[in-house]
Scaffold this motif. Structure first.
Motif, PDB file in Angstrom:
ATOM      1  N   ARG A 175       0.820  -1.213   0.000  1.00 58.67           N
ATOM      2  CA  ARG A 175       0.000   0.000   0.000  1.00 58.67           C
ATOM      3  C   ARG A 175       0.851   1.258   0.000  1.00 58.67           C
ATOM      4  O   ARG A 175       0.550   2.237  -0.674  1.00 58.67           O
ATOM      5  N   ALA A 176       1.930   1.232   0.792  1.00 61.50           N
ATOM      6  CA  ALA A 176       2.805   2.406   0.854  1.00 61.50           C
ATOM      7  C   ALA A 176       3.477   2.656  -0.483  1.00 61.50           C
ATOM      8  O   ALA A 176       3.634   3.787  -0.923  1.00 61.50           O
ATOM      9  N   ALA A 177       3.885   1.568  -1.171  1.00 64.15           N
ATOM     10  CA  ALA A 177       4.581   1.710  -2.447  1.00 64.15           C
ATOM     11  C   ALA A 177       3.672   2.264  -3.530  1.00 64.15           C
ATOM     12  O   ALA A 177       4.115   2.982  -4.426  1.00 64.15           O
ATOM     13  N   THR A 178       2.374   1.933  -3.476  1.00 59.85           N
ATOM     14  CA  THR A 178       1.434   2.395  -4.490  1.00 59.85           C
ATOM     15  C   THR A 178       0.742   3.686  -4.116  1.00 59.85           C
ATOM     16  O   THR A 178      -0.085   4.198  -4.860  1.00 59.85           O
ATOM     17  N   GLY A 179       1.084   4.239  -2.966  1.00 61.66           N
ATOM     18  CA  GLY A 179       0.470   5.488  -2.545  1.00 61.66           C
ATOM     19  C   GLY A 179      -0.888   5.328  -1.920  1.00 61.66           C
ATOM     20  O   GLY A 179      -1.589   6.307  -1.673  1.00 61.66           O
ATOM     21  N   GLY A 180      -1.288   4.112  -1.646  1.00 58.71           N
ATOM     22  CA  GLY A 180      -2.588   3.864  -1.056  1.00 58.71           C
ATOM     23  C   GLY A 180      -2.587   4.058   0.434  1.00 58.71           C
ATOM     24  O   GLY A 180      -1.540   4.324   1.037  1.00 58.71           O
ATOM     25  N   PRO A 181      -3.748   3.919   1.073  1.00 58.87           N
ATOM     26  CA  PRO A 181      -3.827   4.087   2.526  1.00 58.87           C
ATOM     27  C   PRO A 181      -3.055   2.999   3.242  1.00 58.87           C
ATOM     28  O   PRO A 181      -2.987   1.867   2.786  1.00 58.87           O
ATOM     29  N   THR A 182      -2.443   3.364   4.329  1.00 59.07           N
ATOM     30  CA  THR A 182      -1.665   2.409   5.112  1.00 59.07           C
ATOM     31  C   THR A 182      -2.335   2.148   6.436  1.00 59.07           C
ATOM     32  O   THR A 182      -3.166   2.926   6.900  1.00 59.07           O
ATOM     33  N   LEU A 183      -1.976   1.035   7.040  1.00 58.04           N
ATOM     34  CA  LEU A 183      -2.534   0.689   8.343  1.00 58.04           C
ATOM     35  C   LEU A 183      -1.998   1.635   9.406  1.00 58.04           C
ATOM     36  O   LEU A 183      -0.883   2.126   9.285  1.00 58.04           O
ATOM     37  N   PRO A 184      -2.761   1.920  10.431  1.00 60.41           N
ATOM     38  CA  PRO A 184      -2.243   2.729  11.525  1.00 60.41           C
ATOM     39  C   PRO A 184      -0.984   2.086  12.074  1.00 60.41           C
ATOM     40  O   PRO A 184      -0.902   0.867  12.215  1.00 60.41           O
ATOM     41  N   PRO A 185       0.073   2.915  12.382  1.00 61.91           N
ATOM     42  CA  PRO A 185       1.327   2.343  12.828  1.00 61.91           C
ATOM     43  C   PRO A 185       1.204   1.504  14.083  1.00 61.91           C
ATOM     44  O   PRO A 185       1.969   0.580  14.275  1.00 61.91           O
ATOM     45  N   THR A 234      10.764  10.635   2.099  1.00 61.61           N
ATOM     46  CA  THR A 234      11.823   9.845   2.749  1.00 61.61           C
ATOM     47  C   THR A 234      11.620   9.706   4.248  1.00 61.61           C
ATOM     48  O   THR A 234      11.918   8.664   4.834  1.00 61.61           O
ATOM     49  N   LYS A 235      11.091  10.742   4.905  1.00 58.68           N
ATOM     50  CA  LYS A 235      10.909  10.686   6.354  1.00 58.68           C
ATOM     51  C   LYS A 235       9.843   9.671   6.762  1.00 58.68           C
ATOM     52  O   LYS A 235       9.787   9.272   7.927  1.00 58.68           O
ATOM     53  N   CYS A 236       9.026   9.257   5.794  1.00 55.51           N
ATOM     54  CA  CYS A 236       8.001   8.253   6.110  1.00 55.51           C
ATOM     55  C   CYS A 236       8.628   6.909   6.501  1.00 55.51           C
ATOM     56  O   CYS A 236       7.960   6.052   7.069  1.00 55.51           O
ATOM     57  N   ARG A 237       9.930   6.754   6.206  1.00 56.37           N
ATOM     58  CA  ARG A 237      10.622   5.515   6.563  1.00 56.37           C
ATOM     59  C   ARG A 237      11.188   5.553   7.976  1.00 56.37           C
ATOM     60  O   ARG A 237      11.734   4.550   8.446  1.00 56.37           O
ATOM     61  N   ARG A 238      11.105   6.674   8.650  1.00 54.97           N
ATOM     62  CA  ARG A 238      11.595   6.745  10.021  1.00 54.97           C
ATOM     63  C   ARG A 238      10.819   5.768  10.898  1.00 54.97           C
ATOM     64  O   ARG A 238       9.610   5.575  10.703  1.00 54.97           O
ATOM     65  N   PRO A 239      11.481   5.150  11.876  1.00 58.68           N
ATOM     66  CA  PRO A 239      10.839   4.090  12.662  1.00 58.68           C
ATOM     67  C   PRO A 239       9.523   4.501  13.324  1.00 58.68           C
ATOM     68  O   PRO A 239       8.582   3.704  13.356  1.00 58.68           O
ATOM     69  N   VAL A 240       9.437   5.722  13.856  1.00 63.99           N
ATOM     70  CA  VAL A 240       8.205   6.131  14.524  1.00 63.99           C
ATOM     71  C   VAL A 240       7.099   6.330  13.495  1.00 63.99           C
ATOM     72  O   VAL A 240       5.965   5.869  13.674  1.00 63.99           O
ATOM     73  N   ALA A 241       7.402   7.019  12.403  1.00 63.98           N
ATOM     74  CA  ALA A 241       6.404   7.248  11.363  1.00 63.98           C
ATOM     75  C   ALA A 241       5.963   5.935  10.718  1.00 63.98           C
ATOM     76  O   ALA A 241       4.793   5.778  10.352  1.00 63.98           O
ATOM     77  N   ALA A 242       6.883   4.983  10.593  1.00 65.48           N
ATOM     78  CA  ALA A 242       6.560   3.704   9.967  1.00 65.48           C
ATOM     79  C   ALA A 242       5.905   2.723  10.917  1.00 65.48           C
ATOM     80  O   ALA A 242       5.471   1.647  10.502  1.00 65.48           O
ATOM     81  N   GLY A 243       5.825   3.062  12.204  1.00 63.18           N
ATOM     82  CA  GLY A 243       5.173   2.189  13.166  1.00 63.18           C
ATOM     83  C   GLY A 243       6.079   1.180  13.828  1.00 63.18           C
ATOM     84  O   GLY A 243       5.624   0.366  14.627  1.00 63.18           O
ATOM     85  N   GLN A 244       7.376   1.224  13.543  1.00 61.99           N
ATOM     86  CA  GLN A 244       8.309   0.286  14.167  1.00 61.99           C
ATOM     87  C   GLN A 244       8.516   0.608  15.638  1.00 61.99           C
ATOM     88  O   GLN A 244       8.727  -0.287  16.462  1.00 61.99           O
ATOM     89  N   VAL A 245       8.462   1.898  15.965  1.00 55.14           N
ATOM     90  CA  VAL A 245       8.578   2.350  17.353  1.00 55.14           C
ATOM     91  C   VAL A 245       7.290   3.079  17.735  1.00 55.14           C
ATOM     92  O   VAL A 245       6.947   4.088  17.108  1.00 55.14           O
ATOM     93  N   PRO A 246       6.563   2.602  18.736  1.00 52.78           N
ATOM     94  CA  PRO A 246       5.345   3.300  19.166  1.00 52.78           C
ATOM     95  C   PRO A 246       5.664   4.716  19.653  1.00 52.78           C
ATOM     96  O   PRO A 246       6.734   4.961  20.233  1.00 52.78           O
TER      97      PRO A 246
END
Length: 329
Positions: free
Chosen positions: A17-27, A106-118
């Motif tokens: 979804r992220a690659a195609t620009g679609g909606p993503t799941l809440p982190p 690019t900042k969308c890959r940061r751990p907090v934004a990507a949901g890796q870190v709550p």
């Protein structure tokens, strides 16, 4: 289906979804791998940005007081403490900016934004480090060092909460953060800070900060997310930011040259006037960095410094000349 089956499916779906620009799941719903959280916290602390904290040796180096065990140990402690304080700011900043970062390419890959870190974990870790660094400085260094670290953390928290949205003040705060890095080593060792050192370091920092903002403005000029990623980018003009980094570069060069000629004529006793000769490398280094700033590719200063071989070589030549000047060889 078991959790072991569901987790990979959710992650693949999220990435698709992220690659195609679609909606993503809440982190918060994204599952963490076993080491995802600690590695995410480490990434959020920006290890690549720690190179900036090497500025703690700037004042002792300028005063020629690097060559003792006491100085080396004290500066190592100061480096670790400032790194902890800066990491605290990065953690809290990413927690506050999680939503805006998700709109950045690019900042969308940061751990907090990507949901890796709550978000709550990032807040907690950042708060812990923000309290730990000044407290440790009071015991391991001196009260002035602890006060400067406290001031740095408070100023950066104000920046994260409000000042990043105020024209010009955002540039001033980030520049002051660099200047504090350069000052703290001298303060920890009780070294007086000269006016030329403060002028050169302060405007050098402003040059890099304004060049970074200019590059971000150029890169995001045609982006529909420009106002969401960094609000002030829609208020600054590229012409204004270009004016700021060019002005700062000029003052930096002038300050360094005046300092080198004043100090060189009075103290250098070596075979060659290394301090004056270091002006050549310093000027070439500024001009080389300005190439990237003018192209709009100086959005990550640490990448420019570490990846450009020409700039690295110029920096090594400058450091060699400066070391010879300090040693009077």
């Amino acid at each position: 289906m078991s959790d072991r089956t569901v987790i990979p499916l959710l992650e693949k779906q999220q990435d698709r979804r992220a690659a195609t620009g679609g909606p993503t799941l809440p982190p918060q719903r994204r599952a963490l791998r076993p080491l995802g959280l600690p590695l995410g916290l480490l990434r959020t602390a920006r290890p690549r940005q720690w190179i900036k904290n090497s500025l703690v040796v700037a004042a002792p180096a300028a005063a020629g007081q690097l060559f003792s065990v006491h100085s080396a140990l004290q500066l190592a402690v100061v480096f670790v403490l400032f790194t902890a304080a800066a990491s605290a700011v990065y953690l809290i900043n990413d927690a506050l900016d999680a939503e805006a970062d998700r709109a950045h390419p690019t900042k969308c890959r940061r751990p907090v934004a990507a949901g890796q870190v709550p978000v709550v974990v990032a807040h907690a870790a950042g708060t812990f480090l923000a309290v730990l660094a000044p407290t440790a400085a009071a015991f391991l260094c001196n009260p002035l060092t602890a006060a400067l670290l406290t001031g740095y953390v408070m100023m950066q928290m104000a920046y994260c909460l409000r000042l990043k949205h105020v024209l010009v003040l955002d540039l001033v705060v980030v520049t002051t953060g660099f200047l504090m890095r350069a000052m703290i080593g001298g303060i920890a060792l009780g070294i007086p800070l000269s006016r030329w050192f403060l002028i050169t370091t302060g405007f050098g920092a402003l040059f890099m900060v304004a060049a970074k903002r200019y590059s971000e403005a150029v890169q995001m000029a045609d982006s529909p997310h420009k106002g969401k990623t960094r609000a002030l980018l829609s208020e600054y003009t590229t012409g204004y930011l270009r004016f700021v980094w060019q002005l700062a570069a000029g003052v930096t060069l002038l300050g360094y040259c005046l300092w080198a000629m004043e100090r060189g004529g009075a103290t250098d006793g070596g075979v060659l006037p290394w301090r004056e000769l270091s002006m050549i490398a310093y000027i070439v280094g500024i001009l080389r960095y300005a190439v990237f700033a003018d192209r709009g590719s100086a959005g990550a200063p640490e990448d420019v410094v570490l990846r450009d071989r020409g700039l690295l070589m110029i920096g090594l030549v400058w450091m060699a000349m400066y070391a010879l000047a300090v040693a009077d060889l």
